[in-house]
Design a protein around this motif. Structure first.
Motif, mmCIF file in Angstrom:
data_model
loop_
_atom_site.group_PDB
_atom_site.id
_atom_site.type_symbol
_atom_site.label_atom_id
_atom_site.label_comp_id
_atom_site.label_asym_id
_atom_site.label_seq_id
_atom_site.Cartn_x
_atom_site.Cartn_y
_atom_site.Cartn_z
ATOM 1 N N LEU A 108 0.824 -1.200 0.000
ATOM 2 C CA LEU A 108 0.000 0.000 0.000
ATOM 3 C C LEU A 108 0.863 1.258 0.000
ATOM 4 O O LEU A 108 0.601 2.208 -0.750
ATOM 5 C CB LEU A 108 -0.923 -0.018 1.219
ATOM 6 N N VAL A 109 1.909 1.255 0.820
ATOM 7 C CA VAL A 109 2.803 2.420 0.879
ATOM 8 C C VAL A 109 3.489 2.639 -0.472
ATOM 9 O O VAL A 109 3.585 3.783 -0.956
ATOM 10 C CB VAL A 109 3.847 2.228 1.997
ATOM 11 N N LYS A 110 3.949 1.570 -1.091
ATOM 12 C CA LYS A 110 4.620 1.703 -2.388
ATOM 13 C C LYS A 110 3.671 2.230 -3.457
ATOM 14 O O LYS A 110 4.050 3.080 -4.268
ATOM 15 C CB LYS A 110 5.195 0.350 -2.816
ATOM 16 N N GLN A 111 2.437 1.735 -3.458
ATOM 17 C CA GLN A 111 1.470 2.194 -4.451
ATOM 18 C C GLN A 111 1.164 3.672 -4.274
ATOM 19 O O GLN A 111 1.128 4.428 -5.257
ATOM 20 C CB GLN A 111 0.189 1.370 -4.333
ATOM 21 N N ILE A 112 0.957 4.096 -3.032
ATOM 22 C CA ILE A 112 0.648 5.504 -2.781
ATOM 23 C C ILE A 112 1.828 6.390 -3.141
ATOM 24 O O ILE A 112 1.669 7.444 -3.780
ATOM 25 C CB ILE A 112 0.243 5.686 -1.303
ATOM 26 N N LEU A 113 3.040 5.987 -2.751
ATOM 27 C CA LEU A 113 4.221 6.781 -3.075
ATOM 28 C C LEU A 113 4.402 6.915 -4.581
ATOM 29 O O LEU A 113 4.669 8.010 -5.097
ATOM 30 C CB LEU A 113 5.469 6.137 -2.456
ATOM 31 N N ALA A 114 4.268 5.798 -5.292
ATOM 32 C CA ALA A 114 4.480 5.828 -6.744
ATOM 33 C C ALA A 114 3.466 6.732 -7.432
ATOM 34 O O ALA A 114 3.818 7.556 -8.291
ATOM 35 C CB ALA A 114 4.400 4.407 -7.308
ATOM 36 N N LEU A 115 2.206 6.604 -7.063
ATOM 37 C CA LEU A 115 1.158 7.372 -7.731
ATOM 38 C C LEU A 115 1.248 8.864 -7.398
ATOM 39 O O LEU A 115 1.095 9.709 -8.288
ATOM 40 C CB LEU A 115 -0.210 6.818 -7.341
ATOM 41 N N PHE A 116 1.492 9.187 -6.143
ATOM 42 C CA PHE A 116 1.598 10.605 -5.795
ATOM 43 C C PHE A 116 2.882 11.217 -6.351
ATOM 44 O O PHE A 116 2.889 12.398 -6.714
ATOM 45 C CB PHE A 116 1.524 10.786 -4.285
ATOM 46 N N ALA A 117 3.965 10.442 -6.400
ATOM 47 C CA ALA A 117 5.193 10.962 -7.016
ATOM 48 C C ALA A 117 4.966 11.264 -8.489
ATOM 49 O O ALA A 117 5.373 12.323 -8.999
ATOM 50 C CB ALA A 117 6.325 9.942 -6.850
ATOM 51 N N ALA A 118 4.292 10.354 -9.191
ATOM 52 C CA ALA A 118 4.021 10.570 -10.614
ATOM 53 C C ALA A 118 3.043 11.722 -10.818
ATOM 54 O O ALA A 118 3.235 12.570 -11.694
ATOM 55 C CB ALA A 118 3.462 9.281 -11.229
ATOM 56 N N SER A 119 1.991 11.762 -9.996
ATOM 57 C CA SER A 119 0.966 12.791 -10.170
ATOM 58 C C SER A 119 1.516 14.189 -9.906
ATOM 59 O O SER A 119 1.295 15.119 -10.693
ATOM 60 C CB SER A 119 -0.215 12.505 -9.235
ATOM 61 N N THR A 120 2.234 14.345 -8.802
ATOM 62 C CA THR A 120 2.752 15.679 -8.470
ATOM 63 C C THR A 120 3.822 16.127 -9.460
ATOM 64 O O THR A 120 3.873 17.299 -9.832
ATOM 65 C CB THR A 120 3.334 15.681 -7.048
ATOM 66 N N THR A 121 4.664 15.197 -9.897
ATOM 67 C CA THR A 121 5.702 15.564 -10.869
ATOM 68 C C THR A 121 5.085 15.932 -12.209
ATOM 69 O O THR A 121 5.499 16.898 -12.868
ATOM 70 C CB THR A 121 6.694 14.408 -11.047
ATOM 71 N N TYR A 122 4.082 15.154 -12.643
ATOM 72 C CA TYR A 122 3.429 15.429 -13.925
ATOM 73 C C TYR A 122 2.706 16.770 -13.901
ATOM 74 O O TYR A 122 2.630 17.470 -14.921
ATOM 75 C CB TYR A 122 2.446 14.308 -14.251
ATOM 76 N N SER A 123 2.175 17.151 -12.730
ATOM 77 C CA SER A 123 1.456 18.421 -12.626
ATOM 78 C C SER A 123 2.385 19.621 -12.483
ATOM 79 O O SER A 123 1.919 20.763 -12.469
ATOM 80 C CB SER A 123 0.497 18.382 -11.433
ATOM 81 N N GLY A 124 3.695 19.363 -12.360
ATOM 82 C CA GLY A 124 4.657 20.462 -12.330
ATOM 83 C C GLY A 124 5.327 20.693 -10.998
ATOM 84 O O GLY A 124 6.279 21.484 -10.905
ATOM 85 N N ASP A 125 4.864 20.028 -9.933
ATOM 86 C CA ASP A 125 5.500 20.178 -8.626
ATOM 87 C C ASP A 125 6.796 19.386 -8.585
ATOM 88 O O ASP A 125 6.925 18.346 -9.227
ATOM 89 C CB ASP A 125 4.568 19.706 -7.514
ATOM 90 N N ARG A 126 7.750 19.864 -7.807
ATOM 91 C CA ARG A 126 9.051 19.194 -7.700
ATOM 92 C C ARG A 126 9.382 18.967 -6.231
ATOM 93 O O ARG A 126 10.268 19.582 -5.655
ATOM 94 C CB ARG A 126 10.152 20.036 -8.387
ATOM 95 N N TYR A 127 8.624 18.060 -5.617
ATOM 96 C CA TYR A 127 8.841 17.728 -4.217
ATOM 97 C C TYR A 127 10.056 16.820 -4.066
ATOM 98 O O TYR A 127 10.399 16.045 -4.965
ATOM 99 C CB TYR A 127 7.633 16.994 -3.637
ATOM 100 N N SER A 128 10.707 16.927 -2.906
ATOM 101 C CA SER A 128 11.611 15.869 -2.477
ATOM 102 C C SER A 128 10.775 14.807 -1.772
ATOM 103 O O SER A 128 9.580 14.993 -1.537
ATOM 104 C CB SER A 128 12.672 16.431 -1.525
ATOM 105 N N LEU A 129 11.403 13.670 -1.425
ATOM 106 C CA LEU A 129 10.650 12.625 -0.730
ATOM 107 C C LEU A 129 10.169 13.139 0.629
ATOM 108 O O LEU A 129 9.013 12.906 1.006
ATOM 109 C CB LEU A 129 11.523 11.381 -0.547
ATOM 110 N N ALA A 130 11.039 13.855 1.345
ATOM 111 C CA ALA A 130 10.636 14.406 2.642
ATOM 112 C C ALA A 130 9.496 15.410 2.474
ATOM 113 O O ALA A 130 8.555 15.449 3.269
ATOM 114 C CB ALA A 130 11.828 15.062 3.328
#
Length: 270
Positions: A108-130
């Motif tokens: 569950l953690v891996k799925q959420i991390l992968a999807l939110f990482a892809a979604s935020t990056t695709y929308s233009g945000d550049r978050y670090s993991l923290a």
């Protein structure tokens, strides 16, 4: 024709280059995925296999003893009643419970991390993991929608497993309906692949719009996207869902075999 094929695979190309757009987020995420992928084989080799080898050696000793001899009864009694065997049973129970609790949680953690990482990056945000984790924990990025959709997917997966068991119980033992059994199995496998894609797209839709698109509504939206709006892309996703594990499985077997041989070589040296 070539233009259609190119357009069909464009989204796969975008997905492959997406991690390069935000390496400070995807590098630790992919490293986390790599580490967790080896947890199950590592637990098996380090904890389960030594316990199994110990029990196998005891059983081999019993099998090589004459059942009519007094020594055989003593070995069986020793095998069943020693404190060591009780400890082995307790350890195996703890390992099994940990695998059935930690494994799904990590998934569950891996799925959420992968999807939110892809979604935020695709929308233009550049978050670090923290930074991404901070947004998720604080609630500024909502987990409610994806969590509801994942729960619905899990319930449907469980229902599918029950239906598969019933199918095997009804037609699995009949030799006269072999062709029917094969056809039903093929259709069930294709339905499972399609559902995997629908579930993935549905959860991704929940991540993109967690307020309006969640649960069954997200799965309906995913079905519409895959079967009506983006049919070619949906077909490619089904192929990827089928071919991906086929490609990765030999690597997993190689890693597992290498870890076992490494442990055996270490034990031989000791």
């Amino acid at each position: 024709m070539a233009a259609k094929i190119t357009a069909c695979f464009t989204f796969l190309k975008e997905a492959l280059i997406l991690p390069t757009l935000n390496p400070k987020l995807f590098a630790p995420v992919l490293l986390f995925f790599a580490v967790t992928a080896f947890l199950d084989p590592l637990v098996h080799v380090v904890f389960v296999q030594p316990l199994g080898d110990g029990m196998a050696s005891r059983l081999t000793e019993i099998n090589n003893t004459d059942p009519s001899s007094a020594e055989y009864g003593k070995l069986v009694e020793k095998f069943m009643e020693t404190e060591e065997m009780k400890q082995v049973g307790k350890r195996m129970l703890r390992i099994t419970i940990a695998q059935f609790t930690v494994g799904p949680a990590l998934g569950l953690v891996k799925q959420i991390l992968a999807l939110f990482a892809a979604s935020t990056t695709y929308s233009g945000d550049r978050y670090s993991l923290a930074g991404l984790l901070s947004e998720l924990v604080s609630g500024r990025i909502s987990l409610k929608g994806p969590s509801i959709t994942i729960a619905v997917v899990g319930a449907l997966d469980f229902a599918g497993a029950v239906l598969a068991a019933l199918r095997y119980h009804v037609i699995g033992g009949r030799s006269g309906v072999l062709s029917v059994q094969g056809l039903v199995s093929l259709l069930a496998h294709l339905a499972s692949l399609c559902f995997t894609v629908i579930a993935l797209v549905g959860v991704a839709a929940s991540v993109a719009d967690s307020r309006k698109c969640r649960g069954v509504r997200a799965l309906r939206q995913a079905w519409r996207l895959v079967t009506r709006v983006r049919r070619k892309e949906g077909l490619v996703l089904v192929l990827v869902a089928y071919l991906g594990p086929t490609v990765v499985a030999p690597l997993h077997r190689f890693a597992l075999g290498y870890s076992k041989s490494s442990v055996a070589a270490r034990d031989a040296c000791e």
